[in-house]
Motif scaffolding. Structure first.
Motif, PDB file in Angstrom:
ATOM      1  N   ALA A 133       0.131   6.765   3.587  1.00 21.63           N
ATOM      2  CA  ALA A 133      -0.131   5.581   3.281  1.00 21.63           C
ATOM      3  C   ALA A 133       0.870   4.953   2.120  1.00 21.63           C
ATOM      4  O   ALA A 133       0.716   3.618   1.607  1.00 21.63           O
ATOM      5  N   MET A 134       1.919   5.550   1.931  1.00 21.25           N
ATOM      6  CA  MET A 134       3.018   4.906   1.023  1.00 21.25           C
ATOM      7  C   MET A 134       4.167   5.722   1.385  1.00 21.25           C
ATOM      8  O   MET A 134       4.517   6.585   2.081  1.00 21.25           O
ATOM      9  N   ALA A 135       5.364   5.038   0.686  1.00 19.74           N
ATOM     10  CA  ALA A 135       6.600   5.563   0.944  1.00 19.74           C
ATOM     11  C   ALA A 135       6.662   6.861   0.026  1.00 19.74           C
ATOM     12  O   ALA A 135       5.977   6.897  -0.976  1.00 19.74           O
ATOM     13  N   LEU A 136       7.504   7.928   0.501  1.00 15.42           N
ATOM     14  CA  LEU A 136       7.698   9.082  -0.476  1.00 15.42           C
ATOM     15  C   LEU A 136       9.095   9.247  -0.733  1.00 15.42           C
ATOM     16  O   LEU A 136       9.949   8.964  -0.125  1.00 15.42           O
ATOM     17  N   PRO A 137       9.224   9.790  -2.030  1.00 13.99           N
ATOM     18  CA  PRO A 137      10.447   9.414  -2.364  1.00 13.99           C
ATOM     19  C   PRO A 137      11.606  10.288  -1.995  1.00 13.99           C
ATOM     20  O   PRO A 137      12.945  10.053  -1.869  1.00 13.99           O
ATOM     21  N   HIS A 138      11.169  11.521  -1.272  1.00 15.13           N
ATOM     22  CA  HIS A 138      12.165  12.432  -0.535  1.00 15.13           C
ATOM     23  C   HIS A 138      12.040  12.846   0.933  1.00 15.13           C
ATOM     24  O   HIS A 138      12.511  13.557   1.437  1.00 15.13           O
ATOM     25  N   ILE A 139      11.112  11.736   1.721  1.00 13.29           N
ATOM     26  CA  ILE A 139      11.009  12.083   2.876  1.00 13.29           C
ATOM     27  C   ILE A 139      10.872  10.589   3.551  1.00 13.29           C
ATOM     28  O   ILE A 139      10.173   9.734   2.925  1.00 13.29           O
ATOM     29  N   ASP A 153       0.395  -0.473   6.835  1.00 14.65           N
ATOM     30  CA  ASP A 153      -0.146  -0.875   5.480  1.00 14.65           C
ATOM     31  C   ASP A 153      -1.716  -0.655   5.541  1.00 14.65           C
ATOM     32  O   ASP A 153      -2.234  -1.369   5.977  1.00 14.65           O
ATOM     33  N   ASN A 154      -2.117   0.858   5.282  1.00 12.81           N
ATOM     34  CA  ASN A 154      -3.490   1.300   5.272  1.00 12.81           C
ATOM     35  C   ASN A 154      -4.300   0.092   4.433  1.00 12.81           C
ATOM     36  O   ASN A 154      -5.630  -0.012   4.844  1.00 12.81           O
ATOM     37  N   ARG A 155      -3.809  -0.109   3.256  1.00 10.55           N
ATOM     38  CA  ARG A 155      -4.715  -0.765   2.218  1.00 10.55           C
ATOM     39  C   ARG A 155      -5.026  -2.150   2.791  1.00 10.55           C
ATOM     40  O   ARG A 155      -6.034  -2.596   2.762  1.00 10.55           O
ATOM     41  N   GLU A 156      -3.776  -2.766   3.455  1.00  6.49           N
ATOM     42  CA  GLU A 156      -4.041  -4.171   3.931  1.00  6.49           C
ATOM     43  C   GLU A 156      -4.956  -4.194   5.118  1.00  6.49           C
ATOM     44  O   GLU A 156      -5.772  -5.135   5.278  1.00  6.49           O
ATOM     45  N   ALA A 157      -4.751  -2.880   5.916  1.00  4.39           N
ATOM     46  CA  ALA A 157      -5.606  -3.167   7.225  1.00  4.39           C
ATOM     47  C   ALA A 157      -7.234  -2.799   6.782  1.00  4.39           C
ATOM     48  O   ALA A 157      -8.134  -3.631   7.697  1.00  4.39           O
ATOM     49  N   VAL A 199      -7.012   7.560   0.508  1.00  3.06           N
ATOM     50  CA  VAL A 199      -7.193   6.723  -0.900  1.00  3.06           C
ATOM     51  C   VAL A 199      -6.746   4.930  -0.617  1.00  3.06           C
ATOM     52  O   VAL A 199      -7.344   4.332  -1.203  1.00  3.06           O
ATOM     53  N   ALA A 200      -5.933   4.908   0.034  1.00  2.09           N
ATOM     54  CA  ALA A 200      -5.523   3.666   0.183  1.00  2.09           C
ATOM     55  C   ALA A 200      -6.366   2.683   0.904  1.00  2.09           C
ATOM     56  O   ALA A 200      -6.484   1.495   0.594  1.00  2.09           O
ATOM     57  N   ARG A 201      -7.226   3.190   2.035  1.00  2.00           N
ATOM     58  CA  ARG A 201      -8.202   2.541   2.733  1.00  2.00           C
ATOM     59  C   ARG A 201      -9.237   2.290   1.852  1.00  2.00           C
ATOM     60  O   ARG A 201     -10.010   1.116   1.941  1.00  2.00           O
ATOM     61  N   LEU A 202      -9.676   3.048   1.032  1.00  2.00           N
ATOM     62  CA  LEU A 202     -10.892   2.816   0.010  1.00  2.00           C
ATOM     63  C   LEU A 202     -10.520   1.849  -0.927  1.00  2.00           C
ATOM     64  O   LEU A 202     -11.341   0.787  -1.291  1.00  2.00           O
ATOM     65  N   LYS A 203      -9.176   1.769  -1.452  1.00  2.00           N
ATOM     66  CA  LYS A 203      -8.583   0.568  -2.209  1.00  2.00           C
ATOM     67  C   LYS A 203      -8.700  -0.951  -1.312  1.00  2.00           C
ATOM     68  O   LYS A 203      -9.041  -1.668  -2.033  1.00  2.00           O
ATOM     69  N   GLY A 204      -8.484  -0.841  -0.155  1.00  2.00           N
ATOM     70  CA  GLY A 204      -8.374  -1.941   0.780  1.00  2.00           C
ATOM     71  C   GLY A 204      -9.813  -2.463   0.966  1.00  2.00           C
ATOM     72  O   GLY A 204      -9.970  -3.929   0.886  1.00  2.00           O
ATOM     73  N   TYR A 205     -10.624  -1.655   0.957  1.00  2.85           N
ATOM     74  CA  TYR A 205     -12.229  -1.932   0.992  1.00  2.85           C
ATOM     75  C   TYR A 205     -12.774  -2.669  -0.249  1.00  2.85           C
ATOM     76  O   TYR A 205     -13.227  -3.526  -0.286  1.00  2.85           O
ATOM     77  N   ARG A 206     -12.239  -1.983  -1.472  1.00  5.98           N
ATOM     78  CA  ARG A 206     -12.569  -2.688  -2.687  1.00  5.98           C
ATOM     79  C   ARG A 206     -12.085  -3.804  -2.860  1.00  5.98           C
ATOM     80  O   ARG A 206     -12.527  -4.882  -3.583  1.00  5.98           O
ATOM     81  N   ASP A 207     -10.669  -4.034  -2.471  1.00  5.42           N
ATOM     82  CA  ASP A 207      -9.856  -5.206  -2.653  1.00  5.42           C
ATOM     83  C   ASP A 207     -10.850  -6.397  -1.949  1.00  5.42           C
ATOM     84  O   ASP A 207     -10.765  -7.640  -2.526  1.00  5.42           O
TER      85      ASP A 207
END
Length: 342
Positions: free
Chosen positions: A158-164, A170-174, A203-211
């Motif tokens: 759901a996000m960029a990772l610092p070492h991978i 964009d799960n949240r926006e979707a 987690v990102a999808r739950l945030k998108g629902y709340r948004d």
């Protein structure tokens, strides 16, 4: 899949064809993307390829500039149509390009367990690692990337990772977009079945629902939020709880198709009219989305494109590590797919 099979144990194209119940020519058409094959046939062929470990003799067909011969794939072995589809897509991309896969499933593992599994795959010849949530996030921590010594990429985080390097949508926006679609259709008591907190995409999808609720002046009510683990069984339990609420939700957004299909099951048992009494949406646009009634309105993730981009990056990182020293974040577009469940 582990070490390469000896020739006498090699899985043949005929074995794949027999498993699916189609001709060898049809399997060849799916692999080479020639001729005609329905979406259902293609997905069944891809699943059989992944299940049997079929690798065509196509060593001359490689990703552009690639020198990678073996990639280790680590995933969580939950009952998920999305995971199965992703494994099939990766298997076909690897087969098309003469790349061997080592596939390792681990359940409820700690970061140390995942790191140990990765190190074991590297000792057995893996030149790069491909990861699925939640293990991408675990290995994305510096403490567990140090000492691996091979490039790593992740699909569907759901996000960029610092070492991978990550390849995702964009799960949240979707999730915001599909919830907004229900609001625009007049739904006001919208509940959600979230994914497990250890999965960043859940987690990102739950945030998108709340948004979406907050953007429309609607209350975020914890009573209308249930947690699942991306399996059909967890969706059944969550649907039972949500549909016992008073007032009952007039829509349920599930954070994957498996759990959305479970909502339809419980709604039918209770005699609800769909979508008149209850709208239901899923996420991923897997095969199950068109095998239920009514078929699911959902978010389509471009699984094959994600697998292809991740494998291409890994191939380049193996060949030119100096050019791929800094991990990247590739965000692909998602698609809202309207069907009859909403």
């Amino acid at each position: 899949m582990g070490r390469p099979r000896q020739d006498e144990n090699r899985v043949t194209i005929q074995a794949v064809a027999k498993r699916v119940g189609v001709s060898a020519m049809t399997v060849s058409n799916v692999i080479n993307r020639t001729g005609r094959a329905s979406r259902d046939t293609r997905e069944r062929v891809l699943a059989a390829i992944a299940d049997l470990g079929y690798v065509p003799n196509q060593s001359a067909r490689r990703l552009v500039g690639a020198s990678v011969a073996c990639v280790g794939l680590i995933y969580s072995a939950v009952e998920s149509v999305f995971v199965e589809a992703t494994l099939a897509a990766v298997a076909v991309i690897a087969a098309e390009n003469g790349i061997q896969l080592q596939i390792r499933s681990v359940n409820d593992a700690s970061p140390e367990d995942v790191s140990a599994a990765a190190q074991d795959m590297i000792r057995k010849g893996a030149q790069a690692l491909l990861l699925l949530p939640p293990y991408a996030e675990m290995l994305g921590e510096q403490a567990h990337r140090e000492g691996l010594g091979v490039p790593a990429a992740a699909i569907a985080t759901a996000m960029a990772l610092p070492h991978i390097t990550t390849v995702r949508i964009d799960n949240r926006e979707a999730m915001r977009a599909i919830t907004q679609r229900l609001i625009a259709q007049g739904r006001r008591r919208i509940a959600v079945i979230a994914g497990p907190p250890r999965h960043s995409d859940g987690v990102a999808r739950l945030k998108g629902y709340r948004d979406a609720l907050r953007a429309n002046g609607m209350t975020v009510d914890p009573a209308y939020e249930a947690e699942g683990d991306f399996t059909f069984q967890s969706g059944l339990a969550a649907a039972e709880r949500l549909l016992d609420l008073s007032p009952r939700p007039d829509a349920i957004v599930a954070t994957n198709d498996d759990m959305a299909a479970a909502v339809l099951w419980i709604a039918h048992q209770r005699g609800l009219r769909l979508p008149a009494d209850l709208s239901v949406t899923g996420f991923d646009d897997t095969l199950i989305a068109t095998r239920v009634w009514p078929p699911l309105t959902t978010v389509r993730q471009p699984i094959r494109e994600m697998a292809k981009d991740a494998m291409e990056w890994l191939a380049g990182a193996v060949r030119h590590p100096d050019r791929h020293a800094v991990p990247g974040d590739i965000v692909l577009p998602f698609t809202l797919v309207d069907r009859h469940s909403a």
